[in-house]
Design a protein around this motif. Structure first.
Motif, short mmCIF file in Angstrom:
data_model
loop_
_atom_site.label_atom_id
_atom_site.label_comp_id
_atom_site.label_asym_id
_atom_site.label_seq_id
_atom_site.Cartn_x
_atom_site.Cartn_y
_atom_site.Cartn_z
N ARG A 59 -6.15 -1.68 2.06
CA ARG A 59 -5.83 -0.41 1.38
C ARG A 59 -6.60 0.75 2.01
O ARG A 59 -6.03 1.81 2.31
CB ARG A 59 -6.15 -0.51 -0.12
CG ARG A 59 -5.76 0.73 -0.91
CD ARG A 59 -6.22 0.62 -2.36
NE ARG A 59 -7.68 0.63 -2.46
CZ ARG A 59 -8.43 1.74 -2.40
NH1 ARG A 59 -7.87 2.93 -2.22
NH2 ARG A 59 -9.75 1.65 -2.52
N LYS A 60 -7.90 0.56 2.21
CA LYS A 60 -8.71 1.63 2.79
C LYS A 60 -8.33 1.90 4.25
O LYS A 60 -8.30 3.06 4.68
CB LYS A 60 -10.19 1.26 2.69
CG LYS A 60 -10.73 1.25 1.27
CD LYS A 60 -12.20 0.89 1.24
CE LYS A 60 -12.75 0.92 -0.18
NZ LYS A 60 -14.19 0.54 -0.23
N SER A 93 -0.07 4.11 0.93
CA SER A 93 -0.38 4.87 2.15
C SER A 93 0.53 4.49 3.31
O SER A 93 0.88 5.34 4.13
CB SER A 93 -1.84 4.65 2.55
OG SER A 93 -2.72 5.11 1.55
N GLU A 139 -5.14 3.92 4.29
CA GLU A 139 -5.37 5.33 3.95
C GLU A 139 -5.86 6.12 5.16
O GLU A 139 -5.41 7.24 5.42
CB GLU A 139 -6.39 5.42 2.81
CG GLU A 139 -5.86 4.98 1.46
CD GLU A 139 -6.94 5.02 0.38
OE1 GLU A 139 -8.11 5.31 0.73
OE2 GLU A 139 -6.61 4.75 -0.79
N SER A 199 0.83 -1.20 0.00
CA SER A 199 0.00 0.00 0.00
C SER A 199 0.87 1.26 0.00
O SER A 199 1.78 1.41 0.83
CB SER A 199 -0.91 0.00 1.24
OG SER A 199 -1.52 1.26 1.41
N GLN A 208 -7.38 -7.35 0.37
CA GLN A 208 -6.46 -6.31 -0.10
C GLN A 208 -7.14 -4.94 -0.13
O GLN A 208 -6.55 -3.93 0.26
CB GLN A 208 -5.95 -6.67 -1.49
CG GLN A 208 -5.07 -7.90 -1.54
CD GLN A 208 -4.57 -8.17 -2.95
OE1 GLN A 208 -3.99 -7.30 -3.59
NE2 GLN A 208 -4.81 -9.37 -3.45
N GLU A 209 -8.39 -4.90 -0.58
CA GLU A 209 -9.13 -3.64 -0.62
C GLU A 209 -9.39 -3.11 0.78
O GLU A 209 -9.28 -1.90 1.04
CB GLU A 209 -10.45 -3.83 -1.37
CG GLU A 209 -11.28 -2.56 -1.54
CD GLU A 209 -10.61 -1.52 -2.41
OE1 GLU A 209 -11.07 -0.36 -2.38
OE2 GLU A 209 -9.63 -1.84 -3.10
#
Length: 418
Positions: free
Chosen positions: A128-129, A62, A132, A60, A124-125
């Protein structure tokens, strides 16, 4: 970290989010370049889940942006990890076998196609969020920590905020805190100058002297070879900062108008000035009190001269929590401030106090009554009128300042008094 995440989420965490995963997440933020052990066929289900989370984190963008704020910083790493875990808890898909229409064998085949170092696309999503959100929180946490360190600087104590990680995370998500920090960035407070001073190890630097007090050691001494440093320490010949504070001072009492006309930039500026005045009180070894008022005075926050590191966080929380609205009653607010100073025995003939009133109101008041109240506790009134004028206040004020542009220069003028 799990305790903070659970309190922020206000619900139980997913059973897959355990202590081992929390430690992995923490060190992924804390270490400069975290390394993931190679995949092993002996990995159990829990280890495989942890690996998929950390592997997705390292991919990621982020995470790597967050490292500017979290690398080798315990507090911000705790905050980032707790934030990540709390967000991940909301976003995680259900465990395998709990539904979703896919058998365990089909899900395993998908995972193998992704590779051993990647989780399923839905994980994974979620990662990722969560990363962030943690990046935003870690940036704010770093700013809050740096501000708290500035406010407590010069006191010579070990500065630690790790035990206040929950409060830091809550403040990091508070919009008003971000506005306060933006206002106070760049404030450079004037040095204390005056005839009535006393030597104090946690005061302002007034010169140099020889001695053995490590709390006041001059930075140049740290360049000495260790043998010479310890010899000078044993003989009391280290170069030290000579520090002093003004003697016998009462509290700094801040009255902040929160009436409806103060909404927006006015109250943001007033809050920033209150933070700068808190810094002044700490540096001068004085008790600090702040109280909001409109048509009635609200509960004050008191911070003693022997403040703790998290007192700065408590002040930021108090200032951000109160919203503008209501009328204006200056006389009632001043009366409350005088009563507080009197009841708490904070002022008196030998301990002059300073009351800083920040308002934009044009409330009528009796100069004679105000003067008698101030004289009773030996207090000086500093009136700060924001884009307005009050003739009655001007008559009774030790200082009367009119602020037009709400800039740093005007804020420093408010703070700069002896």
């Amino acid at each position: 970290m799990l305790s903070v995440a659970k309190k922020i989420a206000e619900r139980d965490l997913d059973q897959r989010i355990n202590t081992a995963l929390a430690v992995d997440v923490f060190y992924t933020y804390y270490l400069p370049v975290p390394l993931i052990p190679e995949h092993s066929e002996t990995d159990d289900k829990e280890t495989g889940f942890r690996r998929s989370i950390i592997a997705a984190m390292t991919k990621s963008e982020s995470l790597w942006k967050s490292k500017v704020y979290t690398t080798a910083d315990t507090l911000t790493s705790i905050v980032a990890a707790a934030s990540f875990v709390e967000r991940l808890n909301k976003l995680l898909p259900p465990p395998e076998g709990s539904g979703g229409g896919k058998s365990q064998q089909e899900q395993q085949q998908e995972n193998e196609q992704e590779g051993p170092e990647s989780g399923p696309p839905n994980i994974q999503e979620a990662v990722r969020k969560a990363a962030e959100a943690a990046m935003r929180d870690s940036e704010m946490a770093k700013r809050i920590k740096m501000t708290a360190e500035r406010l407590g600087a010069g006191r010579g104590s070990v500065f630690s905020l790790e035990s206040s990680a929950e409060l830091v995370l809550r403040l990091a998500r508070e919009t008003d805190v971000a506005r306060i920090l933006e206002k106070i960035e760049g404030f450079k407070l004037p040095s204390i100058k005056g005839k009535s001073t006393l030597k104090y190890s946690k005061g302002w630097a007034a010169g140099l002297e020889y001695g053995g007090d490590l709390e006041r050691v001059h930075y140049s001494q740290l360049a000495l070879p260790s043998d010479l440093f310890y010899a000078d320490l044993a003989n009391g010949r280290l170069i030290l900062y000579e520090k002093e504070l003004p003697a016998l001072r009462g509290p700094i009492y801040v009255l902040l108008d929160k009436s409806g006309s103060m909404v927006g930039s006015k109250i943001d500026w007033a809050r920033a000035v209150a933070v700068a005045l808190f810094k002044k009180s700490i540096d001068e070894g004085r008790t600090f009190i702040v109280r909001f008022f409109d048509s009635i005075p609200y509960n004050p926050t008191l911070i003693k001269s022997s403040s703790k590191p998290n007192d700065a966080l408590r002040l930021l929380s108090y200032l951000a929590r109160v919203k503008a609205g209501g009328g204006t009653d200056i006389t009632r607010a001043l009366s409350s401030a005088v009563d507080d100073i009197d009841k708490m025995k904070l002022g008196g003939r030998d301990k002059p106090s300073d009351i800083i009133l920040i308002t934009d109101g044009e409330d009528r008041l009796s100069p004679e009554i105000i003067q008698r109240m101030l004289k009773r506790v030996n207090a000086r009134l500093h009136s700060v009128m924001i884009q307005g004028h009050n003739t009655f206040l001007q008559q009774v004020s030790y200082r009367y300042l009119t602020v037009r542009k709400l800039e740093r220069r005007e804020a420093l003028e408010v703070v700069d008094f002896g």
